[in-house]
Design a protein around this motif. Structure first.
Motif, short mmCIF file in Angstrom:
data_model
loop_
_atom_site.label_atom_id
_atom_site.label_comp_id
_atom_site.label_asym_id
_atom_site.label_seq_id
_atom_site.Cartn_x
_atom_site.Cartn_y
_atom_site.Cartn_z
N THR A 14 0.82 -1.20 0.00
CA THR A 14 0.00 0.00 0.00
C THR A 14 0.85 1.25 0.00
OG1 THR A 14 -0.22 -0.31 2.39
CG2 THR A 14 -2.09 -0.94 1.03
N GLU A 15 2.11 1.15 0.43
CA GLU A 15 2.97 2.33 0.40
C GLU A 15 3.23 2.80 -1.02
OE1 GLU A 15 3.80 4.01 2.91
OE2 GLU A 15 3.38 2.66 4.58
N ASP A 18 -0.60 6.43 -4.12
CA ASP A 18 -0.51 7.84 -3.78
C ASP A 18 -1.38 8.14 -2.55
OD1 ASP A 18 -3.24 8.24 -4.64
OD2 ASP A 18 -2.53 8.45 -6.69
N ASP A 19 -1.20 9.34 -1.99
CA ASP A 19 -1.90 9.70 -0.75
C ASP A 19 -3.41 9.67 -0.93
OD1 ASP A 19 0.52 10.05 0.50
OD2 ASP A 19 0.55 12.24 0.27
N THR A 20 -3.90 10.08 -2.09
CA THR A 20 -5.34 10.10 -2.32
C THR A 20 -5.93 8.70 -2.29
OG1 THR A 20 -5.22 12.12 -3.66
CG2 THR A 20 -7.15 10.72 -3.97
N THR A 21 -5.27 7.75 -2.94
CA THR A 21 -5.79 6.38 -2.98
C THR A 21 -5.73 5.75 -1.60
OG1 THR A 21 -5.06 6.15 -5.26
CG2 THR A 21 -5.56 4.13 -4.07
N ARG A 22 -4.66 6.00 -0.84
CA ARG A 22 -4.60 5.47 0.53
C ARG A 22 -5.71 6.07 1.39
NH1 ARG A 22 1.06 5.99 -0.13
NH2 ARG A 22 1.13 7.80 1.24
N ARG A 23 -6.02 7.35 1.19
CA ARG A 23 -7.11 7.97 1.94
C ARG A 23 -8.44 7.29 1.60
NH1 ARG A 23 -10.95 11.67 0.95
NH2 ARG A 23 -10.15 12.07 -1.15
N ASN A 26 -8.68 4.03 3.36
CA ASN A 26 -8.98 4.23 4.78
C ASN A 26 -10.46 4.50 5.00
OD1 ASN A 26 -6.31 3.85 5.59
ND2 ASN A 26 -5.82 6.02 5.51
#
Length: 291
Positions: A14-15, A18-23, A26
């Motif tokens: 998951t690292e 990008d930040d948007t997809t990880r958000r 979540n």
């Protein structure tokens, strides 16, 4: 395939998102955490009364074969209602799910049923790290799981990493034709279907904000927003083949384990199909692959 773009840090795939997809992932997790107690108490799942094997079509057991003594991993297992069926058939069974609440409930359900099942809380993309790079004879996934995955290439690579040589993956999912269809609003007899959603990928995540889940029970109150990604059947097959999986069987079926629309009729085995005067269309598919 260029796997160099997939960043592994401490074994966590998951690292590489990008930040948007990880958000978004979540938010999906929070949504399923809130859904869990509603689902666990619902008549739809009937976790105390329904035989776990009833969630499976006969052709699934025929494709899976004898599971006794096999190491079976169920990805995106939710409450473990299907996971339990593997343990009942003598498999050494592991279930993995994004939702911590679902994993906790699945453990309680297995304990009450006297079943020895290991449940792991992890994003499917982090499964190799969460499972300590263990290998399995069979990996099962489906029935509404793949739509929560933003990247099927990475998902297929996870499966490749987790399968033993000669191991099998079995994907049983809603057919893209089914997910694209919906009832015509205000239609007089409530039977006419129309294309409402994408069959193919390409538009990115679809935001869904709903207070009700697909089961009976009370409304959600806080984490009502979730996200889904459309995936065509060809995308699923190509992702697995690109990861080194040989597809050995692909079935399409016109029945479902529950009535998606009110005018569906029951089958002799307790599943549901469209009535005889409706077009014959695929509602489910089952894909068997081997490493």
């Amino acid at each position: 395939m260029d796997r160099s773009r997939w960043l592994w840090l401490d074994g966590r795939m998951t690292e590489g998102f990008d930040d948007t997809t990880r958000r978004l992932m979540n938010l999906i997790e929070a949504n399923w955490d809130e859904r869990t107690p509603i689902h666990a108490a619902s008549r739809f799942y009937d976790v105390e009364g329904r035989d776990p094997a009833a969630w499976f079509a006969d052709y699934e057991w025929a494709d899976l074969g004898d599971l006794a003594g096999r190491d079976v991993l169920h990805l995106q297992c939710h409450l473990g209602t299907e996971t339990a069926a593997f343990a009942q058939r003598g498999a050494r069974t592991v279930g993995l799910d994004l939702s911590g609440a679902a994993v906790a409930e699945a453990r309680r359900i297995a304990t009450r049923a006297g079943l020895d099942i290991e449940y792991v809380h992890a994003n499917v993309y982090d499964a190799p790290a969460a499972l300590g790079d263990r290998r399995f004879d069979v990996i099962y996934t489906g029935k509404g799981a793949l739509c929560y995955l933003p990247d099927l290439g990475r998902w297929a690579d996870v499966i490749r990493r987790l399968l033993r040589p000669g191991g099998r993956v079995y994907v049983v999912e809603f057919h893209p034709v089914l997910t694209s269809l919906g009832l015509v609003p205000g239609n007089g007899d409530g039977r006419e279907l129309v294309l409402r959603n994408d069959c193919l990928a390409g538009r990115g995540p679809i935001e869904l904000d709903a207070t009700r889940t697909y089961t009976d029970g009370p409304a959600l109150s806080t984490s009502t927003t979730s996200y889904e990604w459309a995936h065509g059947l060809g995308e699923v097959v190509t992702a697995l083949v690109d990861a080194g999986i040989t597809v050995t069987r692909l079935r399409e079926s016109g029945t479902l384990p529950w009535p998606r629309w009110p005018h569906m009729v029951p089958t002799d085995d307790g599943w549901w199909r469209l009535p005889d005067d409706a077009p014959r269309i695929p509602l489910f598919y089952a894909l068997l692959g081997q490493s």
